[in-house]
Design a protein around this motif. Structure first.
Motif, PDB file in Angstrom:
ATOM      1  N   UNK A  39       0.820  -1.196   0.000  1.00 34.47           N
ATOM      2  CA  UNK A  39       0.000   0.000   0.000  1.00 34.47           C
ATOM      3  C   UNK A  39       0.863   1.259   0.000  1.00 34.47           C
ATOM      4  N   UNK A  40       0.345   2.315  -0.620  1.00 37.79           N
ATOM      5  CA  UNK A  40       1.019   3.618  -0.627  1.00 37.79           C
ATOM      6  C   UNK A  40       0.256   4.557   0.295  1.00 37.79           C
ATOM      7  N   UNK A  41       0.994   5.293   1.111  1.00 35.77           N
ATOM      8  CA  UNK A  41       0.385   6.200   2.074  1.00 35.77           C
ATOM      9  C   UNK A  41       1.078   7.555   2.025  1.00 35.77           C
ATOM     10  N   UNK A  42       0.376   8.590   2.487  1.00 37.61           N
ATOM     11  CA  UNK A  42       0.962   9.935   2.464  1.00 37.61           C
ATOM     12  C   UNK A  42       2.257  10.043   3.274  1.00 37.61           C
ATOM     13  N   UNK A  43       2.430   9.312   4.386  1.00 37.45           N
ATOM     14  CA  UNK A  43       3.741   9.349   5.039  1.00 37.45           C
ATOM     15  C   UNK A  43       4.885   8.913   4.123  1.00 37.45           C
ATOM     16  N   UNK A  44       4.606   8.038   3.145  1.00 41.15           N
ATOM     17  CA  UNK A  44       5.638   7.658   2.169  1.00 41.15           C
ATOM     18  C   UNK A  44       6.075   8.876   1.362  1.00 41.15           C
ATOM     19  N   UNK A  45       5.099   9.690   0.984  1.00 43.06           N
ATOM     20  CA  UNK A  45       5.411  10.899   0.208  1.00 43.06           C
ATOM     21  C   UNK A  45       6.240  11.862   1.041  1.00 43.06           C
ATOM     22  N   UNK A  46       5.869  12.025   2.314  1.00 42.20           N
ATOM     23  CA  UNK A  46       6.631  12.913   3.194  1.00 42.20           C
ATOM     24  C   UNK A  46       8.057  12.405   3.370  1.00 42.20           C
ATOM     25  N   UNK A  47       8.220  11.081   3.529  1.00 42.39           N
ATOM     26  CA  UNK A  47       9.569  10.532   3.670  1.00 42.39           C
ATOM     27  C   UNK A  47      10.372  10.741   2.393  1.00 42.39           C
ATOM     28  N   UNK A  48       9.749  10.538   1.250  1.00 38.46           N
ATOM     29  CA  UNK A  48      10.434  10.757  -0.031  1.00 38.46           C
ATOM     30  C   UNK A  48      10.932  12.191  -0.155  1.00 38.46           C
ATOM     31  N   UNK A  49      10.191  13.128   0.405  1.00 37.49           N
ATOM     32  CA  UNK A  49      10.572  14.537   0.346  1.00 37.49           C
ATOM     33  C   UNK A  49      11.579  14.923   1.424  1.00 37.49           C
ATOM     34  N   UNK A  50      11.923  13.981   2.290  1.00 35.45           N
ATOM     35  CA  UNK A  50      12.871  14.276   3.355  1.00 35.45           C
ATOM     36  C   UNK A  50      12.242  14.900   4.581  1.00 35.45           C
ATOM     37  N   UNK A  51      10.911  14.821   4.706  1.00 34.13           N
ATOM     38  CA  UNK A  51      10.196  15.474   5.796  1.00 34.13           C
ATOM     39  C   UNK A  51       9.751  14.508   6.894  1.00 34.13           C
ATOM     40  N   UNK A  52       9.972  13.214   6.710  1.00 32.85           N
ATOM     41  CA  UNK A  52       9.461  12.225   7.675  1.00 32.85           C
ATOM     42  C   UNK A  52      10.435  11.054   7.740  1.00 32.85           C
ATOM     43  N   UNK A  53      11.554  11.203   8.442  1.00 32.74           N
ATOM     44  CA  UNK A  53      12.554  10.138   8.485  1.00 32.74           C
ATOM     45  C   UNK A  53      12.023   8.896   9.174  1.00 32.74           C
ATOM     46  N   UNK A  54      12.506   7.720   8.776  1.00 34.04           N
ATOM     47  CA  UNK A  54      12.061   6.489   9.438  1.00 34.04           C
ATOM     48  C   UNK A  54      12.510   6.466  10.889  1.00 34.04           C
ATOM     49  N   UNK A  55      11.746   5.812  11.755  1.00 28.61           N
ATOM     50  CA  UNK A  55      12.145   5.717  13.163  1.00 28.61           C
ATOM     51  C   UNK A  55      13.395   4.858  13.311  1.00 28.61           C
TER      52      UNK A  55
END
Length: 323
Positions: A39-55
């Motif tokens: 599944x694709x989710x908006x947090x994936x988009x944020x991570x791709x943009x460098x705005x939501x690093x993985x824990x």
């Protein structure tokens, strides 16, 4: 194994490219899943943009939910066997041919669903359960106001609330989306293209719970839309994260303002949620009260196109990668 890499570490959708990495091996208490869909989710988009690093400890590969077959299991895993058809909530790593996950975060695929449908379940099911039913305490006979009603989360929230015997007021942008939300079961579906929804919600009797993915732009209307004792649950802030809140309104109305994220919760908490979701929501899927809604399926190698499609916002339900 093939994976989706973010070329340059972050960027636009075009930064998503096919790469190759070693297939991971499950450690104690873990399962290796042969991924068939993600599944694709908006947090994936944020991570791709460098705005939501993985824990800490999570792979840098995108992807928070998958469906597939158990390939191998690590030590101390008793429930799962190779060949089991499963879906799972991940901290990351779903955009790949194989993914390792804590065995406690794995759920059986409900009867009658294929891998594509099952991959659309974990992130939305966990999010809706914890925010609508735990933090929001939505009860039978109450009313849920859900914004972004045709998003993956919105679609799940409408169906789950109705499954629990609650009324649903839904807002979305555009007449077509409002019609789609009504078709999914919303009792009142509002076209909020102009950003206004308060009068329509008040005319419908107000809301006991607000599930908010919009944030700042809707803050004042959310406060006014709530009934006495109402709960406003924030899970995203697409219009901004800074808003003025009239504390006297909170006090007079005995209102609760809360919010949460899912990805950063510890493994034990996610295991608790997995058990609760399987107990509560999985029977509703089995009896047809809740069904995954998939708008579009892209092959793994077209992940960049899938991200662009999701960002455009024309979808109803989930966007899924076929692996």
């Amino acid at each position: 194994m093939r994976v989706i890499e973010i070329e340059g570490g972050k960027g636009a959708a075009e930064a998503l490219v096919i790469g190759e990495r070693s297939t991971p091996e499950p450690g104690p208490g873990q399962v290796l899943i042969r991924v068939r869909a993600a599944g694709i989710n908006r947090p994936d988009i944020l991570q791709r943009k460098g705005l939501y690093p993985p824990p800490p400890g999570a792979p840098d590969i995108l992807g928070l939910e998958v469906a597939g077959e158990v390939e191998t299991v690590g030590a101390d895993v008793n429930r799962w066997r190779p060949g089991d058809r499963v879906c799972a909530l991940l901290g990351g790593g779903g955009y790949a041919e194989y993914a390792v996950v804590d065995a406690r975060h794995v759920l059986p695929i409900p009867a009658g669903l294929d891998f594509i449908q099952a991959a659309a379940l974990p992130e939305t099911a966990f999010t809706v359960f914890t925010n609508v039913f735990e933090d929001g305490r939505l009860a039978t006979g109450e009313t849920l106001l859900v914004h972004g009603a045709t998003s993956g989360i919105g679609v799940m929230a409408i169906q789950a609330a109705r499954g629990a015997g609650a009324r649903v007021i839904a807002t979305s942008r555009g007449a077509d989306k409002a019609k789609a939300a009504a078709a999914l079961g919303a009792d009142v579906s509002i076209d909020a293209s102009d950003g206004q929804f308060l009068q329509a919600v008040q005319d419908a009797g107000g809301a006991d719970v607000v599930l908010d993915m919009v944030g700042a732009a809707y803050a004042q209307q959310n406060l006014q839309a709530l009934k006495p004792g109402g709960r406003w649950v924030v899970i995203a802030f697409q219009s901004g994260n800074m808003a003025e809140v009239d504390l006297s309104r909170l006090m007079r109305g005995r209102l609760t303002l809360t919010g949460s994220t899912l990805r950063g919760r510890n493994a034990d908490e996610k295991a608790r949620l997995a058990e609760a979701v399987e107990t509560t929501l999985w029977p509703w899927i089995a009896d047809g009260r809740v069904r995954p809604v998939v708008d579009r399926v892209f092959p793994l190698e077209a992940a960049s196109e899938a991200h662009s499609f999701l960002e455009a916002g024309a979808h109803t339900g989930k966007v899924v990668l076929a692996v």
